[in-house]
Design an enzyme around this catalytic site. Structure first.
Site, short mmCIF file in Angstrom:
data_model
loop_
_atom_site.label_atom_id
_atom_site.label_comp_id
_atom_site.label_asym_id
_atom_site.label_seq_id
_atom_site.Cartn_x
_atom_site.Cartn_y
_atom_site.Cartn_z
N ARG A 1 33.70 37.40 43.97
CA ARG A 1 35.14 37.20 43.76
C ARG A 1 35.61 35.77 44.03
O ARG A 1 36.80 35.52 44.20
CB ARG A 1 36.00 38.21 44.54
CG ARG A 1 37.19 38.62 43.68
CD ARG A 1 38.04 39.74 44.21
NE ARG A 1 38.85 40.25 43.09
CZ ARG A 1 39.75 41.20 43.19
NH1 ARG A 1 39.98 41.77 44.36
NH2 ARG A 1 40.43 41.61 42.13
N GLU B 1 41.24 35.10 38.78
CA GLU B 1 41.77 35.92 39.88
C GLU B 1 40.71 35.90 40.98
O GLU B 1 39.87 36.80 41.06
CB GLU B 1 42.05 37.34 39.42
CG GLU B 1 42.73 38.18 40.48
CD GLU B 1 42.87 39.63 40.08
OE1 GLU B 1 43.88 40.24 40.42
OE2 GLU B 1 41.96 40.18 39.42
N GLU C 1 43.94 48.23 33.94
CA GLU C 1 42.76 47.53 34.47
C GLU C 1 41.83 48.47 35.21
O GLU C 1 42.20 48.98 36.27
CB GLU C 1 43.25 46.42 35.43
CG GLU C 1 42.11 45.67 36.10
CD GLU C 1 42.59 44.57 37.03
OE1 GLU C 1 43.71 44.68 37.58
OE2 GLU C 1 41.85 43.58 37.20
MN LIG Z 1 41.84 41.94 38.29
#
Ligand SMILES: [Mn+2]
Length: 271
Positions: A216, A245, A153
């Protein structure tokens, strides 16, 4: 496409972008909201009752979409590029165990290599990448029988300085058969020209997807164009899990509800 969300299997951590609440409560809500799977971030894979976890997921009709591993770094400081050989060895042991769990529980048989790759901590980047490659090579060799897919990632510059972009990840990914790219909309909003273009760069190499807004929070609580993201994923042939996430605000219940509603409402249009 299938939808999952990240759950942290731990009571205490400084990692913010995961659901932290009693497991059965979360499984019950995810089941009722129509989630297909759950991604579990496991700090110590040697302390997990795999039979019990597997049974719990089955009871609520949820697959294990992936195991994420960042908490082994956040909580214990283990990483594949740690300056100490002993700590790197311990991190490798953890990844082998993660793979064993991923291959045992019904689901995608995927393990994330995220924050547990570590940071350069002032060392030349090439040396650190060599350590990472060596770690990945050993892990792949020792988990061949499990058939686990590992997911590298790219992570934004404020969290690590090792592999921030898709361009930096691709050469490594092309070297190993069971190593794929994890595309994360939040990290690519920070690192790439746009999270939409990043998908085209990753063409054919995406093995898994994390979704969160530019802030986020859950999809639907920020400024990203989710129809464009889902459409582009399909355009490059990705039609597997997207895993939420996100920071569980205003509450984890609201995060899961808004996230899955935003994605689900678009899927009939893009599939
Ligand atoms: Mn992530």
């Amino acid at each position: 496409m299938k939808i999952a969300a990240v759950y942290a299997l731990v009571e205490e951590t400084t990692f913010k972008a995961a659901v932290r609440a009693p497991l059965l409560e979360v499984l019950d809500l995810m089941h009722r909201l129509g989630f297909d799977g759950i991604e579990i971030n496991i700090p110590d894979p040697f302390k997990v009752d795999v039979t019990k976890l597997s049974k719990n997921l089955k009871n609520y009709g949820l697959e294990l979409s992936a195991i994420s591993t960042g908490l082994s770094y956040v909580n214990y400081g283990l990483s594949l590029t740690h300056p100490s050989k002993e700590v790197r060895g311990k991190s490798i042991e953890f990844f082998i165990k993660y793979s064993e769990i991923a291959s045992t529980i019904e689901g995608s048989n995927k393990v994330v290599i995220g924050l547990a790759r570590g940071k350069s901590e002032g060392r030349p980047l090439n040396d650190v990448i060599q350590l990472l490659k060596e770690g990945i090579r050993v892990i792949l060799e020792k988990t061949e029988n499990n058939g686990t897919i590992f997911l590298l990632e790219p992570i934004n510059r404020y969290e690590t300085d090792i592999i921030n972009t898709i361009d930096e990840a691709l050469p490594l990914i092309k070297e190993y058969k069971r190593l794929k790219l994890l595309y994360d909309t939040y990290h690519m909003t920070i690192e790439d020209t746009s999270p939409y273009d990043a998908i085209l760069k990753a063409d054919g190499h995406i093995g898994y997807v994390h979704v969160a807004e530019n802030n986020r929070l859950a999809p639907g609580m920020g400024m990203l164009d989710w129809e464009r993201i889902l459409y582009r994923l399909l355009r490059v042939g990705y039609n597997d899990y997207v895993s939420i996430e996100a920071i569980p605000k205003p509450s984890y219940e609201e995060m899961l509800r808004t996230g899955i509603w935003t994605l689900r409402s678009l899927l009939p249009k893009v599939i």
